[in-house]
Every structure is written in C-alpha cells, then in structure tokens.
Design a protein around this motif. Structure first.
Motif, PDB file in Angstrom:
ATOM      1  N   LEU A 248      72.815  24.514  37.458  1.00 51.53           N
ATOM      2  CA  LEU A 248      72.030  25.703  37.128  1.00 51.53           C
ATOM      3  C   LEU A 248      71.505  26.377  38.397  1.00 51.53           C
ATOM      4  O   LEU A 248      71.487  27.606  38.499  1.00 51.53           O
ATOM      5  N   ARG A 249      71.077  25.561  39.372  1.00 51.06           N
ATOM      6  CA  ARG A 249      70.609  26.122  40.645  1.00 51.06           C
ATOM      7  C   ARG A 249      71.739  26.836  41.369  1.00 51.06           C
ATOM      8  O   ARG A 249      71.561  27.914  41.947  1.00 51.06           O
ATOM      9  N   CYS A 250      72.920  26.241  41.329  1.00 55.18           N
ATOM     10  CA  CYS A 250      74.069  26.872  41.980  1.00 55.18           C
ATOM     11  C   CYS A 250      74.430  28.187  41.290  1.00 55.18           C
ATOM     12  O   CYS A 250      74.772  29.180  41.957  1.00 55.18           O
ATOM     13  N   ALA A 251      74.335  28.206  39.963  1.00 57.07           N
ATOM     14  CA  ALA A 251      74.633  29.441  39.223  1.00 57.07           C
ATOM     15  C   ALA A 251      73.618  30.526  39.560  1.00 57.07           C
ATOM     16  O   ALA A 251      73.977  31.705  39.711  1.00 57.07           O
ATOM     17  N   ALA A 252      72.355  30.146  39.688  1.00 60.98           N
ATOM     18  CA  ALA A 252      71.325  31.114  40.066  1.00 60.98           C
ATOM     19  C   ALA A 252      71.586  31.648  41.473  1.00 60.98           C
ATOM     20  O   ALA A 252      71.406  32.844  41.732  1.00 60.98           O
ATOM     21  N   GLN A 253      72.009  30.779  42.374  1.00 59.94           N
ATOM     22  CA  GLN A 253      72.356  31.206  43.729  1.00 59.94           C
ATOM     23  C   GLN A 253      73.527  32.189  43.707  1.00 59.94           C
ATOM     24  O   GLN A 253      73.512  33.226  44.384  1.00 59.94           O
TER      25      GLN A 253
END
Length: 503
Positions: free
Chosen positions: A417-422
């Motif tokens: 999820l953090r990678c998708a937000a990035q």
C-alpha cells in the motif's frame, strides 16, 4: 458514364495490382501479386527488415528520380511518380472541392486494397512531398519581423501564416469531403502510429493530422448521447468491441452495465454518427465503491435510485487510436456530471473506481529503492513476513505473488500500500504523473482519494497492480485548485494517502 467518373476510373486503375505488375515486369522486376508482394501482418505492421547486404535505403526523392526499383521498395519509381501525380491531382487548383473529394475517394479505394508496404509509400509521399515552400516562408517571416510594431503588422502576420501552411493540409481536407473520408483518415493515422519511432519521415504527416483532428473534433462539435439497452444493437456492439478497462464477456454482461442503476454516455461526431469516440460507464450507488466485482456481477439486484448519492465512473474508453493526442475526456466528464445532476439532484459525490495499470511493472523495477525507504523496524517486520532478513527484492516479489492471501495486518500488505501511494502520489515523468490513468484524472482536477485492497481480483487486475484499485474524487468545488496544485508539482491527495507516504 460522365467525364469525372471516366477520369477517376482511368487514373486509379493504373494504381491497381494488375497495372503495378505490368509496370514492374516492364522495368525488369519480378512480377508479384498484390497479396504476395508483402506478407499479411495486419494494419500497422512494420515492413520486413531488409536482409544484410542490400543497398542502403533510398530517400523518397531519390526513388522518384530513379528508374528501377531497389531492394525491399514496394512501389517502383514509375508507380511512385504516378501515385504522387494522383495526390497532386486531388489538390489541383483548377478542380473544385467536390471534384477533389471524388479523386480522394478513388485513391482511398486503391489504398484499401494495397499492401502495408505500399500504403507506407503513400504515407511517405504525403509526408515529404507536400511541404510549405521554404523560400516563401522565410521571406514572409522576414517581412513579418520587420513589420512588428507598425500599422502593417497584422497584414504581414496573415501573409506569414498563409506561407507556412503546407499543401498537405489541403490534401487532407479533400479526403474529408466525401462520405467516409473522415473515418478513412482516422484509420490511416491509427495504422501510422506504430511506424513513427522507426521512421521520423512520417512525423510531419502525423503532426499535421493531429492538428487537423484537434480542430475537427473540438468538443464544441461533439454530441453527448446516452447509450442504453434500447439503443441500436450495432451501437451496443461498439461498446463490446471498444471496452478497454473491463472486458465485456457477453450480452448479459453489457445488459447489466446498461441496467436501470447505470448510465453510459458517449461523445459522437456528426461525420461518425454510429461510433462513440469515447464512452464512460457510470454506477449510481449510495457510497463510494471499493470493489469492481459487485459492479460487474450480472446476478446482483439493481441499486435503489432513490438512495443514490454517489456516481462512480468505473470505465472510460477511447475508441479511435487515430485520435491520439486529441483530448475530450475532461469535457466528457464535466458534461456527464452536469447531466447526472440534472437527472438525480441527490447526487453529491462523483468519483472513479480506477485501475492502476503501471504499478506492478514499476515496483518490479524500483523495489530496491522502496526497501531503502523503510526504517529499521519496518524492514525487520517485512523480513520476518517473507522469512528472510534482511528482505531481498527476490523474496519480497515472491511473497507478493499471491497478494489476496495477505491479511489486513500483514507487513507485506502495508508495504505494498505504501508503494502504491508512492507510485500514485510522488512519481513523475516529463512533468506529469507517471501512471497514465492518474495523469488523466489528476489533469482533470481530481485528487487521489483512496486505495482499495483486492479491488480487482481478476487475473488482469493482479497482473497490473496486485489487485489494487484507486478512487479519484472529483470535488466539484476544488477542481481548479487541484489543477493549480498539480501545475506546481504537487499531486492532490487525501490525508489517508499522504499518511502512507510518510516514513
């Protein structure tokens, strides 16, 4: 048979396969049928590369001045000159617009039966041999520069503009005269697209067509029409054919998408009345959707329109590759929003449920950099989750291969999820958001609102984005603010997305 018909039949017949074979035989070249001249690879296919040892590729002008065909050249020099004469005849100043249109229609008939390689020869002629007069353009530019600030400035500018207009533009206009001519040009440009990077000589034709299409297909000339189950079957078939986001699998599938709690709208052009240039599918709900499966469930009951407060745009599809670079998606969404508000005054929220098509390939290329962004604690937790400390890119990618099995508290799930937000909130390319869908909606004034785990569990969704989907919110009062924010290099996003970006 009148004189015009006789002229067309006589001239174009010389470009047909029998005439080509006759000319090639006369020139000493081996005779090939139209079908055998170039292998059938379909529209847009590149011609086969020349074998080693063949003479270098000649320019179009060199071929026009030559006598014999060379190597892999499709048209002999004689036929290339004849084709150029046909093109020039279309814009002959002595003929009317209508007559020019008839001549263009006749050449289009030849084109439809030509091999890909011979079509490419015609593109080269249109691109290279119909340019503005360089001397006249330079002279007009000098006069305009000298006239700036004087009473003659306006007149000098008019002369300069006219001097820089290429005969190519007039040629394309003549093709638009006859019925079916606009669609012919759009299809021609679509076929041209795959060749542009390999052959820069074609770029002048492509840019000219894009410029003209941006005028011809201005949103002021387009009609917004609702497409329903009562629409003609031929039109509904177009939805099945061109749906680009979530494939339509059956007639019952498309009927579900046109049910009472759904709306589908398309932009239509008067010259292409049976083909939507772009269409949008909308679900009317009482909350923001987080999962595409219920929206595509054919057995699900229709939603209660009396309770509908939210319009979800879950699919937007362009239908004409030849109109690439001509933007009308922004206007489509605005017009649809206005139409929906008029029909359903209770609607307050307008959002998308969108795919993230570039997430998985991006993460596979940049996973090491994303791991470096983690602090020691998060890195240890991720290592324990993949049973390898410190976690390597190989082990993380392997563990992510089955994302639907991860529970809500999984460190691997939180990492993804953090990678998708990035990816959605901080990655840029050429001054624009990296993801193509994000680029479209953010450019229209939307903001990144919410990430949805397992929003698309289909094989396509897993391949694109590990099943993740995203909501883009169209806050009608903040569209201009969001556009300004984007222009300043900051992607508009909800607090939830911002929180995921924090170390």
């Amino acid at each position: 048979m009148n004189a015009t018909t006789t002229w067309i039949s006589r001239r174009v017949s010389k470009l047909l396969p029998a005439a080509l074979a006759k000319d090639e035989a006369a020139a000493g070249a081996p005779v090939k049928s139209e079908a055998a001249a170039t292998p059938l690879r379909g529209p847009g296919s590149a011609p086969a590369p020349s074998p080693r040892g063949k003479p270098p590729q000649r320019s179009t002008r060199e071929r026009l001045e030559a006598t014999l065909r060379q190597g892999e050249e499709a048209l002999s020099p004689r036929m290339l000159r004849r084709a150029l004469d046909e093109l020039r005849g279309i814009i002959d100043p002595r003929v009317s617009e209508v007559e020019g249109g008839r001549r263009a229609a006749a050449l289009a008939v030849w084109y439809e039966g030509a091999t890909p390689a011979r079509r490419r020869d015609l593109w080269l002629l249109m691109s290279e041999m119909f340019v503005a007069d360089a001397d006249k353009a330079r002279e007009a530019q000098a006069r305009f520069a000298a006239a700036v600030g004087t009473p003659d400035e306006a007149v000098a500018e008019v002369h300069y503009r006219r001097a820089t207009v290429s005969p190519r533009r007039r040629l394309l206009q003549r093709f638009s005269v006859y019925p079916g001519g606009v669609q012919f040009l759009v299809d021609l440009r679509a076929e041209l697209q795959p060749h542009l990077k390999a052959d820069r000589r074609l770029q002048a034709l492509d840019v000219e067509m894009e410029y003209m299409f941006s005028t011809w297909f201005d949103v002021g000339f387009l009609d917004l029409r609702r497409i329903s189950w009562d629409s003609p079957a031929s039109l509904i078939e177009k939805l099945i054919q061109y749906e680009a986001v979530h494939d339509i699998k059956s007639w019952s599938d498309v009927k579900n998408r046109l049910d009472s709690d759904r709306r589908c709208y398309g932009f239509f052009h008067p010259r292409l009345p049976e083909v939507p240039l772009i269409f949008i599918e909308v679900a009317l709900l009482d909350d923001m959707a987080s999962d595409i499966v219920p929206l595509l469930d054919e057995s699900a009951a229709a939603a209660d329109l009396q309770k509908a407060t939210t319009a979800i745009f879950y699919s937007i599809s362009n239908t004409q590759v030849g109109l690439r670079g001509v933007s009308f998606g922004d206007s489509l969404i605005k017009r649809v929003v206005d139409t929906l508000k008029e029909e359903f005054p209770k609607l307050k929220t307008f959002a998308t449920l969108s795919p993230i098509p570039g997430l998985r390939p991006w993460l596979q290329r940049h996973l090491a950099a994303q791991l470096e962004r983690l602090d020691e604690r998060a890195l240890r937790e991720l290592g324990r989750a993949v049973s390898f400390e410190p976690p390597s890119t190989e082990h993380v990618l392997g563990a992510l291969d089955k994302p639907l099995a991860l529970d809500a508290k999984s460190p691997l799930r939180q990492f993804l999820l953090r990678c998708a937000a990035q990816y959605l909130g901080a990655e840029w390319q050429d001054g624009k958001p990296l993801d193509p869908v994000a680029r479209f909606h953010l450019g229209n004034g939307a903001r990144v609102e919410r990430l949805n785990w397992a929003g698309d569990p289909s094989p396509k969704g897993l391949k694109q984005s590990y099943g993740l989907m995203v909501n883009y919110l169209y806050d009608l009062k903040r569209l201009d603010k969001h556009r300004a924010q984007l222009a300043q290099g900051r992607i508009p996003m909800a607090a939830e997305i911002e929180g995921l970006l924090k170390p």
